[in-house]
Design a protein around this motif. Structure first.
Motif: not given
Length: 377
Positions: A263-275, A302-316
């Motif tokens: 959830r903390a990482g997904s704030i990047a979707l709203q703020t348009h920041q990179q992870i 690894q699970a957090v990295a995979d989840s954030l990669s999927q939600s942001t459409g980038t490689t985290v």
């Protein structure tokens, strides 16, 4: 023996840096006069930026050490004065140029500083420990590093870095203390004792803005911001004040920790920041037998990295896994991070590996002029 040469003395003083500004005292206009006598006595008058400067003893030692070995010098005396208001204004002009007083240098298109906002979904995952150790590890690689303790309510960075000095103010600039070659600013430097900070959102935003704009950071390669847990006021303010800041998410392998880290990482979707990536802390405990005990489970990072990669459409990427080591805690309590106190430990080596990956990253060209001029075909 020939008399001391003033040109040589001034050249030696050019190698003496102001401990706070980290520039030569000759360049800053701090050397008011140099006097010599035929018998080898040298008197140097140095102007402090402010009365009661906490670095006056160090300046005296550094000036003496620079001049004493020169040919013809028998003795060195250092007289300390204080800059006038006009001289301080001139100094500020040298350091800041024409930039407005409230301008955040890291938010400007030409900034070459990489800003990493170290975030976590919940407290207790070792985010501050990761921040200070990464800062020192990056400084060990020769980078110029600063740390903003943006956890206003739960500040802990000064203790973990062993910072005991207080900031000094020159004109409208705040000079940050440093420890282990890392510049640092924290609200803990402005509160007496262990006083609690009881502020609402607008005051938090203003404090963060001052840390970024009013503090004279100099030319930093990396700025690390230790954020409070969650996705509240400070996380939003960081995105507003420094849009180019990249998130570095810290989690533990535990299921509950990784869910809130996502959830903390997904704030990047709203703020348009990179992870920039994920760091898994407290990954395992190495037993005397060499076996690994996974106290908090496994695979969380690894699970957090995979989840954030999927939600942001980038490689985290998962940047590293840091094992449990009581020397990390001991180093934080003593003000000597584990990467300095026990560099051979597995935890220190894991942190150094993360720092190496961050140090190798290429500077982004987003928002910068490439100096190209279109031509007609």
């Amino acid at each position: 023996m020939p008399a001391p040469n003033e040109t040589a003395i001034r050249a030696a003083l050019a190698r003496v840096n102001d401990p706070e500004i980290r520039r030569p005292i000759t360049e800053l206009g701090m050397v008011e006069s140099i006097a010599t006598t035929p018998d080898g006595a040298v008197a140097v008058k140095v102007l402090l930026t402010v009365p009661g400067c906490p670095m006056k003893e160090q300046l005296t030692r550094d000036v003496t050490a620079a001049v004493q070995p020169l040919e013809g010098v028998a003795s060195v005396s250092v007289e300390l004065g204080v800059m006038t208001d006009a001289q301080r204004t001139e100094l500020r002009q040298k350091l800041r140029g024409d930039a407005p007083a409230n301008e955040i240098p890291f938010a400007q298109p030409g900034s070459r500083t990489r800003v990493y906002a170290v975030a976590s979904g919940k407290g207790g995952v070792g985010k501050s420990s990761v921040t200070v150790n990464l800062a020192v590890a990056l400084a060990q690689k020769g980078l110029s590093v600063g740390v903003v303790d943006a956890d206003i309510y739960g500040f802990s960075v000064p203790r973990m870095l062993g910072v005991t000095g207080k900031p000094t103010q020159v004109e409208q600039m705040i000079m940050p203390p440093s420890a282990h070659d890392v510049k640092v600013i924290s609200i803990g430097m402005f509160t007496p004792g262990n006083t609690a900070v009881v502020w609402r959102g607008p005051m938090l935003h203003r404090a963060l803005q001052q840390f970024l704009a009013d503090v004279f950071w100099g030319d930093l390669d990396v700025l690390l911001m230790d954020l409070p847990p969650g996705t509240g006021d400070i996380a939003i303010s960081v995105a507003q004040l420094v849009p180019s800041a990249e998130l570095l998410v810290v989690t533990t392998p535990q299921l509950a920790a990784r869910e809130v880290a996502e959830r903390a990482g997904s704030i990047a979707l709203q703020t348009h920041q990179q992870i920039v990536g994920v760091v898994e802390n407290m990954s395992w405990l190495e037993l005397p037998t060499g076996e690994r005990m996974e106290l908090f489970g496994s695979g969380g990072g690894q699970a957090v990295a995979d989840s954030l990669s999927q939600s942001t459409g980038t490689t985290v990427p998962l940047l590293g896994q840091i094992p449990i080591d009581q020397r990390v805690r001991e180093g934080g309590d003593a003000g000597t991070p584990v990467v300095l106190a026990s560099p051979e430990s597995a935890a220190a080596q894991a942190i150094a590996a993360v720092a190496e990956r961050l140090a190798r990253r290429q500077t982004s060209l987003v928002g910068r002029s490439l100096g190209l001029t279109p031509t007609r075909g």
